[in-house]
Each structure stands twice: as structure tokens, then as C-alpha cells.
Design a protein around this motif. Structure first.
Motif, short mmCIF file in Angstrom:
data_model
loop_
_atom_site.label_atom_id
_atom_site.label_comp_id
_atom_site.label_asym_id
_atom_site.label_seq_id
_atom_site.Cartn_x
_atom_site.Cartn_y
_atom_site.Cartn_z
N PRO A 92 10.23 4.35 -44.12
CA PRO A 92 11.53 4.49 -44.78
C PRO A 92 11.75 5.83 -45.47
O PRO A 92 12.86 6.09 -45.94
N MET A 93 10.71 6.66 -45.58
CA MET A 93 10.84 7.93 -46.28
C MET A 93 10.85 9.13 -45.35
O MET A 93 11.51 10.14 -45.63
N VAL A 94 10.09 9.05 -44.26
CA VAL A 94 9.99 10.17 -43.32
C VAL A 94 9.99 9.61 -41.90
O VAL A 94 9.00 9.02 -41.47
N ASP A 95 11.08 9.76 -41.19
CA ASP A 95 11.10 9.48 -39.76
C ASP A 95 12.09 10.42 -39.10
O ASP A 95 12.78 11.19 -39.79
N LEU A 96 12.17 10.38 -37.79
CA LEU A 96 12.96 11.37 -37.07
C LEU A 96 14.44 11.28 -37.43
O LEU A 96 15.09 12.30 -37.68
N LYS A 97 14.99 10.07 -37.48
CA LYS A 97 16.41 9.96 -37.79
C LYS A 97 16.69 10.33 -39.23
O LYS A 97 17.73 10.93 -39.55
N LEU A 98 15.74 10.02 -40.13
CA LEU A 98 15.94 10.33 -41.53
C LEU A 98 15.89 11.84 -41.77
O LEU A 98 16.70 12.38 -42.54
N VAL A 99 14.96 12.52 -41.14
CA VAL A 99 14.88 13.98 -41.28
C VAL A 99 16.14 14.64 -40.74
O VAL A 99 16.68 15.58 -41.35
N SER A 100 16.64 14.15 -39.61
CA SER A 100 17.87 14.72 -39.05
C SER A 100 19.06 14.46 -39.97
O SER A 100 19.92 15.34 -40.15
N MET A 101 19.13 13.28 -40.57
CA MET A 101 20.21 12.99 -41.51
C MET A 101 20.09 13.84 -42.77
O MET A 101 21.09 14.33 -43.29
N GLN A 102 18.88 14.04 -43.27
CA GLN A 102 18.69 14.90 -44.44
C GLN A 102 19.10 16.34 -44.13
O GLN A 102 19.70 17.02 -44.97
N ALA A 103 18.78 16.81 -42.92
CA ALA A 103 19.18 18.16 -42.55
C ALA A 103 20.70 18.28 -42.50
O ALA A 103 21.26 19.33 -42.86
N GLY A 104 21.38 17.21 -42.07
CA GLY A 104 22.83 17.26 -42.00
C GLY A 104 23.49 17.16 -43.35
O GLY A 104 24.54 17.78 -43.59
N VAL A 105 22.91 16.39 -44.27
CA VAL A 105 23.53 16.18 -45.59
C VAL A 105 23.11 17.25 -46.58
O VAL A 105 23.94 17.77 -47.34
N PHE A 106 21.82 17.61 -46.60
CA PHE A 106 21.31 18.54 -47.60
C PHE A 106 21.00 19.93 -47.05
O PHE A 106 20.74 20.84 -47.84
N GLY A 107 20.96 20.09 -45.74
CA GLY A 107 20.64 21.38 -45.16
C GLY A 107 19.25 21.41 -44.56
O GLY A 107 18.35 20.68 -44.99
N ARG A 108 19.06 22.25 -43.58
CA ARG A 108 17.78 22.31 -42.88
C ARG A 108 16.66 22.88 -43.76
O ARG A 108 15.51 22.48 -43.64
N ARG A 109 16.99 23.83 -44.62
CA ARG A 109 15.97 24.40 -45.49
C ARG A 109 15.36 23.32 -46.39
O ARG A 109 14.16 23.31 -46.64
N PHE A 110 16.21 22.41 -46.84
CA PHE A 110 15.71 21.31 -47.66
C PHE A 110 14.84 20.38 -46.83
O PHE A 110 13.72 20.02 -47.23
N ALA A 111 15.35 19.92 -45.69
CA ALA A 111 14.65 18.91 -44.90
C ALA A 111 13.28 19.39 -44.44
O ALA A 111 12.31 18.63 -44.45
N PHE A 112 13.17 20.65 -44.03
CA PHE A 112 11.91 21.15 -43.51
C PHE A 112 10.86 21.36 -44.59
O PHE A 112 9.67 21.53 -44.29
N ARG A 113 11.28 21.35 -45.84
CA ARG A 113 10.33 21.41 -46.96
C ARG A 113 10.06 20.02 -47.53
O ARG A 113 8.91 19.69 -47.85
N PHE A 114 11.10 19.23 -47.68
CA PHE A 114 10.98 17.95 -48.36
C PHE A 114 10.24 16.92 -47.50
O PHE A 114 9.42 16.15 -48.01
N ALA A 115 10.50 16.88 -46.20
CA ALA A 115 9.91 15.87 -45.33
C ALA A 115 8.39 16.00 -45.23
O ALA A 115 7.67 14.99 -45.39
N PRO A 116 7.82 17.17 -44.96
CA PRO A 116 6.35 17.25 -44.90
C PRO A 116 5.68 16.90 -46.22
O PRO A 116 4.62 16.24 -46.22
N ALA A 117 6.26 17.35 -47.34
CA ALA A 117 5.68 17.01 -48.65
C ALA A 117 5.71 15.51 -48.89
O ALA A 117 4.74 14.91 -49.37
#
Length: 349
Positions: free
Chosen positions: A307-332
Motif C-alpha cells: 500500500p505504500m510503494v507499488d507501480l501504480k502508486l509511484v505513477s500516481m505520486q509522480a502525476g500529483v506531486f511531480g517526478r522529482r518527488f516520486a523518485f526520491r520518496f518511493a525508494p526511501a
């Protein structure tokens, strides 16, 4: 005025248009066979194919491997769909009828104190991660500190009553899984919120202007939210159930047992599997329960990471918050979720 905006003159009907009474205009064109293929034609073609290939199809369906696949797929769907539908409906009710400004007023002003309160607030939002992402974006737009909104984003899909109830149903002989999942998830949410306060940067988050249900009545907005969540979450549920059935049928039992017997490898494999399957949080417990070869701790990692890190969630985070955020927040988040889930599993399971 452009030519595209000029209506054609149809006051005269000459022989080329088929004639007719003066002023009646040209007759409506007759539909010819093959002009358009509709659902009736597609259904008829499928029925013909089923009749023609009934012998090989019946042989394939009677295969023991396919029967096993169907049994696993149907069992996952039958158990998960009621929780999915109930969660989607309640999530739409809260999203449409509860003012978003309520969350800003309910949270403490101090950011460090707002993080645990926002994490616990996920208990009152029965929904999946598909709904939590846009709600978290709206909270930030309404002035909520990003750390609290992100903690809510991670906690809401994992600790709400629908998810915990589905976990209890999926693991009837292991009630400790419910406690372990709730505890590990809320700890991860708070850690990530506090990490954002310490290390996060405001320019990493770029919120696009996305009006939601503007100009719609509450009834239309409610059904629009329900349709959106059912289509997205339901589609990923079907894919997840198919993947679980394929794993049980196609992957040799000795391979699964070999991975399951290695504590470190089993944790890593199920964590990555949770990212790839992208199953809705209301239904992932039933998929985890079907992976009976793995330890409870490994399956807890699956339930915390998903529920915290999956493919659809990362793509949604990139769309809502921006790719710079998603590529840092998801791995952490992935790393923190694995470590916390393993620690909680060792203590409680």
C-alpha cells in the motif's frame, strides 16, 4: 466565419440525393452491413468461435493446471471484491461529503506533532491508495504541512478498518497479523513524515492544478468517484489475482519453497512482488494468504510495502506531486517499510 462552421444547404433535394418532397431535405442514409461493428456483432462472432473450437477449448479447460489456476483466481476475487466495493463506496462518501478543510483544522499546528495525528487519522478513511494520493495533494493545497499529508498518504491505505478487517478474514488463524500490519504501517508513516521534516525540500513537490468534480452535484461527484476507484482498483485487483494464480500454477513448488526457506531472500522477493503486483490494499491480504509457502514475516513485508510503494502508486505520486518527488520518496519508503516490517514481524510473529 470559417467553412467548417457553415451548415450545408439542404433545402433542395435533387436526383443525386434520392429525391423526395420539396423542402423535406435529403433522406437519411441507410446503414449498410459492415458500416459499423457493434457489441452485438462482436458477441455473435465470439459465439461462432466458441462453437467451432468447442472441442479444443473443452480439453484445455479440463486441464488440471487450468482448473487450479481458476480455483485460485476465483477464490481471491470472491473474498476480495466485497471489501473492495465497500471501501470504494465509503471512500467516495468521505471524499465528496466531508469538507477537505476539516483535515487542516483538525491537525496540530506544530509539524512534528501533526505527523502522528495525521498518521492516526488514516483510521477514519476507509479507502485504498488510489484515493489517498489525490486527498494528500488536496491537503497540501489547503495549507497542511507536507510531512503530515505524506504521513496520512502512507497510513490511510494500510490502517483503515476495511483493510484491517480484510486482513483478519484472510488470516483467520493468525490474528496477530492484523496487529502487526497496523503497527508496522503507522510506524513507517510516522518515520517518513519526520524524515520529510528533516530532509525534505519544498521544491521537490510540484502540484498541478487539477480541479476535482468542479461544477458537479454531490450525487454526480459521488458516482464519478465510485466509478473511477472501481475501474482503477478493480482492474489492478484482477491483475493481482491473475498473477497470484499464475505464481501458484506456473512457478514450480520447489522454486517457491527454495525462496521461502531463505529468510532474507523471501523478504526481498515478496517486497519486490508487492511493488510489481500493485494490488489494492483492501484485497492484498487475500493474495498474501495464498502464498502459504512463505513465512508470516515475509508476508507481513508484502502487506506493509504494497500500500505504500507499488507501480501504480509511484505513477500516481509522480502525476500529483511531480517526478522529482516520486523518485526520491518511493525508494526511501520502500527501504523503511522493509526494515520496520521485518522488525515488527520478528517481535510479534
Amino acid at each position: 466565419m470559417t467553412m467548417a462552421n457553415v451548415a450545408p444547404d439542404t433545402t433542395e433535394a435533387g436526383p443525386a440525393s434520392g429525391g423526395g418532397p420539396p423542402g423535406a431535405g435529403p433522406p437519411s442514409p441507410r446503414r449498410r452491413f459492415g458500416d459499423r461493428i457493434g457489441s452485438v456483432e462482436v458477441l455473435a462472432a465470439l459465439l461462432v468461435l466458441l462453437v467451432v473450437f468447442r472441442a479444443p477449448l473443452s480439453t484445455a479447460i479440463s486441464s488440471p493446471r487450468l482448473q487450479t489456476w481458476t480455483t485460485v483466481f476465483v477464490s481471491v476475487m470472491v473474498q476480495a471484491v466485497p471489501f473492495l466495493v465497500f471501501g470504494v463506496v465509503l471512500s467516495a462518501v468521505i471524499a465528496v461529503f466531508v469538507p477537505r478543510s476539516f483535515w487542516a483544522r483538525a491537525l496540530p499546528k506544530h509539524p512534528a506533532l501533526a505527523v502522528p495525528v495525521a498518521s492516526a487519522a488514516g483510521v477514519v478513511l476507509p479507502g485504498c491508495e488510489c484515493g489517498a494520493v489525490p486527498i494528500a495533494g488536496s491537503l497540501i493545497r489547503r495549507g497542511v504541512t507536507p510531512a503530515a499529508a505524506l504521513a496520512f498518504l502512507l497510513a490511510a491505505p494500510a490502517i483503515n478498518p476495511i483493510v484491517l478487517a480484510s486482513t483478519a478474514v484472510a488470516f483467520p488463524n493468525n490474528p496477530e497479523m492484523v496487529v502487526a500490519r497496523g503497527l508496522a504501517s503507522i510506524v513507517v508513516a510516522m518515520i517518513m513524515g519526520w524524515l520529510w521534516l528533516r530532509l525534505g525540500r519544498a521544491d521537490w513537490i510540484r502540484l498541478p492544478h487539477r480541479p476535482e468534480h468542479d461544477g458537479m452535484s454531490r450525487g454526480r461527484a459521488f458516482w464519478a468517484a465510485v466509478r473511477h476507484d472501481v475501474v482503477h482498483a478493480g482492474g489492478f485487483l484482477v491483475l493481482g489475482a491473475m498473477a497470484a494464480a499464475c505464481i501458484n500454477v506456473l512457478v514450480p513448488e520447489r522454486w517457491l519453497q527454495l525462496v521461502a526457506d531463505n529468510p532474507f531472500l523471501s523478504v526481498l522477493v515478496l517486497a519486490l512482488l508487492a511493488v510489481l503486483l500493485s494490488i489494492c490494499s483492501e484485497a492484498d491480504a487475500f493474495v498474501a494468504a495464498s502464498l502459504s509457502q512463505f513465512s508470516l514475516t515475509s508476508r507481513l513485508v508484502f502487506l506493509v510495502v504494497g500500500p505504500m510503494v507499488d507501480l501504480k502508486l509511484v505513477s500516481m505520486q509522480a502525476g500529483v506531486f511531480g517526478r522529482r518527488f516520486a523518485f526520491r520518496f518511493a525508494p526511501a519508503t520502500f527501504a523503511v517499510a522493509v526494515v520496520v516490517a521485518v522488525a515488527v514481524g520478528v517481535v510479534l510473529l
